[in-house]
Scaffold this motif. Structure first.
Motif, PDB file in Angstrom:
ATOM      1  N   MET A   1      42.232  29.443  32.946  1.00  0.00           N
ATOM      2  CA  MET A   1      41.459  30.639  33.259  1.00  0.00           C
ATOM      3  C   MET A   1      39.963  30.400  33.058  1.00  0.00           C
ATOM      4  N   ASP A   2      39.609  29.663  32.007  1.00  0.00           N
ATOM      5  CA  ASP A   2      38.186  29.435  31.740  1.00  0.00           C
ATOM      6  C   ASP A   2      37.517  28.640  32.858  1.00  0.00           C
ATOM      7  N   SER A   3      38.179  27.580  33.326  1.00  0.00           N
ATOM      8  CA  SER A   3      37.576  26.780  34.398  1.00  0.00           C
ATOM      9  C   SER A   3      37.538  27.579  35.702  1.00  0.00           C
ATOM     10  N   GLY A   4      38.514  28.426  35.931  1.00  0.00           N
ATOM     11  CA  GLY A   4      38.502  29.290  37.104  1.00  0.00           C
ATOM     12  C   GLY A   4      37.371  30.293  37.065  1.00  0.00           C
ATOM     13  N   LYS A   5      37.080  30.795  35.881  1.00  0.00           N
ATOM     14  CA  LYS A   5      35.966  31.736  35.730  1.00  0.00           C
ATOM     15  C   LYS A   5      34.641  31.047  36.016  1.00  0.00           C
ATOM     16  N   VAL A   6      34.507  29.790  35.617  1.00  0.00           N
ATOM     17  CA  VAL A   6      33.285  29.029  35.895  1.00  0.00           C
ATOM     18  C   VAL A   6      33.086  28.883  37.406  1.00  0.00           C
ATOM     19  N   VAL A   7      34.154  28.519  38.116  1.00  0.00           N
ATOM     20  CA  VAL A   7      34.077  28.381  39.575  1.00  0.00           C
ATOM     21  C   VAL A   7      33.766  29.733  40.203  1.00  0.00           C
ATOM     22  N   TYR A   8      34.425  30.784  39.744  1.00  0.00           N
ATOM     23  CA  TYR A   8      34.188  32.131  40.273  1.00  0.00           C
ATOM     24  C   TYR A   8      32.727  32.529  40.093  1.00  0.00           C
ATOM     25  N   THR A   9      32.199  32.313  38.920  1.00  0.00           N
ATOM     26  CA  THR A   9      30.816  32.690  38.642  1.00  0.00           C
ATOM     27  C   THR A   9      29.853  31.943  39.556  1.00  0.00           C
ATOM     28  N   ALA A  10      30.113  30.668  39.769  1.00  0.00           N
ATOM     29  CA  ALA A  10      29.227  29.845  40.591  1.00  0.00           C
ATOM     30  C   ALA A  10      29.386  30.102  42.089  1.00  0.00           C
ATOM     31  N   GLN A  11      30.620  30.342  42.555  1.00  0.00           N
ATOM     32  CA  GLN A  11      30.886  30.376  43.985  1.00  0.00           C
ATOM     33  C   GLN A  11      31.156  31.765  44.566  1.00  0.00           C
ATOM     34  N   CYS A  12      31.643  32.688  43.765  1.00  0.00           N
ATOM     35  CA  CYS A  12      32.177  33.936  44.318  1.00  0.00           C
ATOM     36  C   CYS A  12      31.449  35.200  43.873  1.00  0.00           C
ATOM     37  N   SER A  13      30.920  35.188  42.663  1.00  0.00           N
ATOM     38  CA  SER A  13      30.422  36.431  42.068  1.00  0.00           C
ATOM     39  C   SER A  13      29.214  37.021  42.785  1.00  0.00           C
ATOM     40  N   SER A  14      28.440  36.204  43.485  1.00  0.00           N
ATOM     41  CA  SER A  14      27.272  36.764  44.170  1.00  0.00           C
ATOM     42  C   SER A  14      27.679  37.738  45.281  1.00  0.00           C
ATOM     43  N   CYS A  15      28.832  37.533  45.881  1.00  0.00           N
ATOM     44  CA  CYS A  15      29.311  38.445  46.935  1.00  0.00           C
ATOM     45  C   CYS A  15      30.338  39.451  46.414  1.00  0.00           C
ATOM     46  N   HIS A  16      31.259  38.984  45.579  1.00  0.00           N
ATOM     47  CA  HIS A  16      32.344  39.853  45.103  1.00  0.00           C
ATOM     48  C   HIS A  16      32.032  40.494  43.759  1.00  0.00           C
ATOM     49  N   ARG A  17      30.860  40.220  43.221  1.00  0.00           N
ATOM     50  CA  ARG A  17      30.351  40.751  41.957  1.00  0.00           C
ATOM     51  C   ARG A  17      31.135  40.209  40.762  1.00  0.00           C
ATOM     52  N   THR A  18      30.515  40.272  39.611  1.00  0.00           N
ATOM     53  CA  THR A  18      31.155  39.742  38.408  1.00  0.00           C
ATOM     54  C   THR A  18      32.410  40.518  38.031  1.00  0.00           C
ATOM     55  N   ASP A  19      32.482  41.787  38.441  1.00  0.00           N
ATOM     56  CA  ASP A  19      33.672  42.588  38.137  1.00  0.00           C
ATOM     57  C   ASP A  19      34.746  42.488  39.222  1.00  0.00           C
ATOM     58  N   GLY A  20      34.499  41.691  40.282  1.00  0.00           N
ATOM     59  CA  GLY A  20      35.465  41.499  41.342  1.00  0.00           C
ATOM     60  C   GLY A  20      35.632  42.671  42.286  1.00  0.00           C
ATOM     61  N   MET A  21      34.781  43.673  42.182  1.00  0.00           N
ATOM     62  CA  MET A  21      34.952  44.891  42.973  1.00  0.00           C
ATOM     63  C   MET A  21      34.223  44.858  44.306  1.00  0.00           C
ATOM     64  N   GLY A  22      33.535  43.782  44.621  1.00  0.00           N
ATOM     65  CA  GLY A  22      32.899  43.627  45.924  1.00  0.00           C
ATOM     66  C   GLY A  22      31.890  44.709  46.226  1.00  0.00           C
ATOM     67  N   ASP A  23      31.736  44.985  47.516  1.00  0.00           N
ATOM     68  CA  ASP A  23      30.806  45.991  48.000  1.00  0.00           C
ATOM     69  C   ASP A  23      31.557  46.836  49.025  1.00  0.00           C
ATOM     70  N   SER A  24      31.310  48.096  49.040  1.00  0.00           N
ATOM     71  CA  SER A  24      32.127  49.002  49.856  1.00  0.00           C
ATOM     72  C   SER A  24      32.148  48.672  51.344  1.00  0.00           C
ATOM     73  N   THR A  25      31.115  48.047  51.882  1.00  0.00           N
ATOM     74  CA  THR A  25      31.087  47.744  53.313  1.00  0.00           C
ATOM     75  C   THR A  25      30.899  46.262  53.632  1.00  0.00           C
ATOM     76  N   LEU A  26      30.491  45.468  52.656  1.00  0.00           N
ATOM     77  CA  LEU A  26      30.174  44.069  52.939  1.00  0.00           C
ATOM     78  C   LEU A  26      31.250  43.079  52.523  1.00  0.00           C
ATOM     79  N   ASN A  27      31.731  43.187  51.293  1.00  0.00           N
ATOM     80  CA  ASN A  27      32.691  42.223  50.752  1.00  0.00           C
ATOM     81  C   ASN A  27      33.820  42.958  50.035  1.00  0.00           C
ATOM     82  N   PRO A  28      35.063  42.563  50.287  1.00  0.00           N
ATOM     83  CA  PRO A  28      36.186  43.294  49.687  1.00  0.00           C
ATOM     84  C   PRO A  28      36.332  43.053  48.188  1.00  0.00           C
ATOM     85  N   ALA A  29      36.935  44.019  47.538  1.00  0.00           N
ATOM     86  CA  ALA A  29      37.315  43.860  46.135  1.00  0.00           C
ATOM     87  C   ALA A  29      38.439  42.830  46.056  1.00  0.00           C
ATOM     88  N   LEU A  30      38.485  42.129  44.961  1.00  0.00           N
ATOM     89  CA  LEU A  30      39.485  41.071  44.777  1.00  0.00           C
ATOM     90  C   LEU A  30      40.623  41.558  43.892  1.00  0.00           C
TER      91      LEU A  30
END
Length: 109
Positions: A1-30
């Protein structure tokens, strides 16, 4: 889980946000069935990207970029993290599953 969080923070969080909830019209919640369901479709989305996303009748505007350079273990780690965060509870993704799915995707090209 820790290494996955590192990858998520680096690769995914800018679009899907740190809470994974995305943006209502741009990027889906995870969260939900689209995340806890078919592992292979998630692997394909990470590796190949996706032009547009429609989930439960809602269309999100941003394309998911291809991430073919991410190693199999990193894909497995980040998907395991996502599938067990943001209210999700699902089985882990193994590096061998990513390797197999990547091989099938490469044969399609």
């Amino acid at each position: 889980m820790d290494s996955g969080k590192v990858v998520y923070t680096a690769q995914c969080s800018s679009c899907h946000r740190t809470d994974g909830m995305g943006d209502s019209t741009l990027n889906p919640a995870l969260n939900g069935k689209s995340i806890t369901g078919d592992k292979n479709s998630l692997i394909e989305i990470i590796i190949k990207g996706q032009r547009h996303t429609e989930i439960n009748g809602k269309v999100y505007q941003n394309a998911m970029p291809a991430n073919s350079e991410i190693k199999d273990k990193e894909v497995a780690d980040v998907l395991t993290y996502i599938r067990n965060s943001f209210g999700n509870k699902a089985s882990a993704v193994k590096g061998s599953e990513v390797k197999s799915a990547r091989g099938k995707l490469n044969k399609i090209e």
